[in-house]
Every structure is written in structure tokens, then in C-alpha cells.
Design a protein around this motif. Sequence first.
Motif, PDB file in Angstrom:
ATOM      1  N   UNK A  73      -3.927  -8.956  12.688  1.00 57.60           N
ATOM      2  CA  UNK A  73      -3.485  -8.035  11.649  1.00 57.60           C
ATOM      3  C   UNK A  73      -4.128  -8.454  10.332  1.00 57.60           C
ATOM      4  N   UNK A  74      -5.387  -8.063  10.158  1.00 66.10           N
ATOM      5  CA  UNK A  74      -6.170  -8.567   9.039  1.00 66.10           C
ATOM      6  C   UNK A  74      -5.580  -8.288   7.662  1.00 66.10           C
ATOM      7  N   UNK A  75      -5.081  -7.093   7.388  1.00 63.37           N
ATOM      8  CA  UNK A  75      -4.587  -6.845   6.028  1.00 63.37           C
ATOM      9  C   UNK A  75      -3.504  -7.824   5.580  1.00 63.37           C
ATOM     10  N   UNK A  79      -7.205 -11.827   3.241  1.00 63.58           N
ATOM     11  CA  UNK A  79      -7.749 -10.930   2.217  1.00 63.58           C
ATOM     12  C   UNK A  79      -9.198 -10.580   2.527  1.00 63.58           C
ATOM     13  N   UNK A  80      -9.573  -9.369   2.242  1.00 67.16           N
ATOM     14  CA  UNK A  80     -10.923  -8.912   2.559  1.00 67.16           C
ATOM     15  C   UNK A  80     -12.013  -9.784   1.924  1.00 67.16           C
ATOM     16  N   UNK A  81     -11.902 -10.201   0.655  1.00 63.17           N
ATOM     17  CA  UNK A  81     -12.970 -11.040   0.090  1.00 63.17           C
ATOM     18  C   UNK A  81     -13.181 -12.342   0.870  1.00 63.17           C
ATOM     19  N   UNK A 214     -10.862 -12.197  17.955  1.00 57.94           N
ATOM     20  CA  UNK A 214     -10.020 -11.871  19.106  1.00 57.94           C
ATOM     21  C   UNK A 214     -10.886 -11.444  20.284  1.00 57.94           C
ATOM     22  N   UNK A 215     -10.431 -11.700  21.508  1.00 55.65           N
ATOM     23  CA  UNK A 215     -11.184 -11.233  22.673  1.00 55.65           C
ATOM     24  C   UNK A 215     -11.291  -9.712  22.684  1.00 55.65           C
ATOM     25  N   UNK A 216     -12.397  -9.227  23.224  1.00 54.99           N
ATOM     26  CA  UNK A 216     -12.529  -7.787  23.418  1.00 54.99           C
ATOM     27  C   UNK A 216     -11.543  -7.352  24.497  1.00 54.99           C
TER      28      UNK A 216
END
Length: 369
Positions: A73-75, A79-81, A214-216
Motif C-alpha cells: 500500500x504505497x500511499x 512517500x512518492x519522493x 512484491x511478487x507478481x
Amino acid sequence: MRKPQAIRAAMLAVTLAALLPAAGSAGESCRPGGQWDPACLRQAYARPLAEWPAPQVEGQVAWREMAAAQAPDLPSTLPYPMLKLGIRLFFDPALSASGKIACASCHRPQHAYADTLAVTPGHEGRLGRRNAPALVGVAGASSLFWDGRAPTLEHQALGPIADPAEMAMELKELPAKLAAIPGYAEEFAAAWGDGAVTLARIQGALAAYQRTLAPERTAFDAFLEGNSKALDDKQLLGLHLFRTKARCMTCHNGPALNDNEFHNLGLTYFGRKYEDLGRYNVTGKNEDVGKFRTPTLRNVSRSGPWMHNGLFGSLRGIVNMYNAGMFHPKPANAAQAKDPRFPVTSPLVKPLKLDERELQALEAFLKTL
């Protein structure tokens, strides 16, 4: 009057009720007369995961149940930077002394972040001893490198960069080198609050990015989530064997299909070419000679060649070796017989007695991971 299809379904249900063990138990109940019954297996694995036939494992290991791969859950976690900086660093050959080797040179995204070579040539073509391990799912690892010498991704990050056989970069020179490259100061400022380029920040950004690998997702994940058609009959038999007769979940369990432990498979090559004492080089304990970290099996069909030395290029060959009980070396001479370091193959590794159909099925299942 009941239709023939309904009668057959009812008969199958009665047969399953008699043949199948209670939920969570194991055995060969779907193998009447020595032949696997696909309909019986499919019925068994149509149940919720908690009611699947329980794994058979060797010894008293604390196995964990399988789980579908999940994207990070990247957001909320990164952080994007910071992600952007980590990506740039991972793919930038400027991190090497030659300016030609990046982290991604050995850990290729299309190859489960492993490499296609047994051992990847490093600085000036130098070769180390070990295969580049797959990085998919590495966020769940409790130690890094084949011998577990790094406790975290931050600790691991600088190892390959400084290694003379890999990227051969003088670490004390790296921050200034990157700071002089256009754009880096701005990206470090966006990620860290100011433009200072430091080793600690390089470690942090690289580790942050690697935790997103993460694994595909595959047919196996779809099957775990309830798509009963995601695996064909051969692959389903392979799944059942993986969990039961083949005892794969002794070491390959949990979401990443590894136990984060170290085991000796008899591949130490003690006293011979390719000798590698493995975990012993970290702990100095005789019982750790020849032990290596259990790799993830996620996306395993794309991460070969396999094993710590990359000498095994066939999944079927590896399945055959496990079926035979792997290797149990004997001392070659009196000196080795007296050497307290002579490696002992793990007692968890024993012959499996899989027949040809079962070997094919197990390989087919591994390719769905």
C-alpha cells in the motif's frame, strides 16, 4: 425423478465424505487404488483455505499457512519522493566504481529481481561465489544474503556496492559522486527534507524501494482467492503434493513460501571446487557449515538458475534431487572424518518417493507460483 448428473454428484459427495479426512487433516484419501482422483482433490480444495488438507511436514517445524500475494500500500507506507529516489538509485550504474553496474544489473525486474546467470560478473568481470537471489517479497525477510549476515535491508544495501567482486565502489566517495550528478540533490531534498547526500540516506532510499518489490500475482494467487479454475488438474495435484507427500511446506510456507531459516541441503562441496561454508562464515558455529537461507518460491520459474551457487538450471532437476533426498556427503579421507566442521545434511531432507506423474505435477505447480 433425479437426473443422472444429480445422482452422480450425490454419490461423489457421499464418497468424499467417506474418503476425505476431517477438515484440516491430511493423507491420501483422494488416491483410491493408488491413482489420484482429480474430482476428489478439486472437492477438497474447493473448501475455504482453513479447511484444506493440512500440510505434512518433516519434524516439529512451526509451518505457516499459504497466502495470496499482496501489492504494498504505497500511499500510506512510502512517500512518492522516497520511492522515486530509491528507484533512481537502484537502476543507476553511477553507484559502481566503473559506472557500468547498477543494482538492477544483477536483480532484473523481469526475472523476479534475480539474474539469469549462475554468478553475475561484477567489477572488471570478477566473479563471486553466489547467485543473485530473487528480491520479490524481500520486505518479509528477517535476514539478508544467502548466509543471513545482514539483519535489515538498510544493512544489506551497501554490501554489494562496496564488494570488490561486485560494484567495487569506495563508500566514502559515493555521496560526493552522487551529489555532483544533476538532479540528485533535489531528489534527496524532496525525500529527506534537505539536499544532503549521505550513505545513511542512500541506504534508506534503496531499502524503502526494495520493500515495494512484491511478487507478481499468478494463477496460484487467483486459486487461493477462490477461482477454482485457475489451476488445472495437474497443477492442483502438484499443490496437494506440495502440501502433503512432498512435504515442501516444511521449509516453504507462509505468504513468501519460505521459513526465513537456514538449512544444509548437502551442497557445501566441502573440500572441493565450489566449496562454500555458508552460515558458518557468519556465526563460526560448526553446526552452521553448509547452511543457507531458504529462498522464496514466489515467481520461482523466472528466478533461475537456482541454489546459492546457481549451479542448477532446471526446476525438474531440483524436484528430482529432493525426491531422492538431496545429498548426504561422506568424508573423503581421514582428515575430513576428524574435521568438526564436516557438514551434516539437514535431517528434514528425506526421500519423497514421488512417482513420475507426481514429479510432473509438482513441477507444474511450482510454475504457477
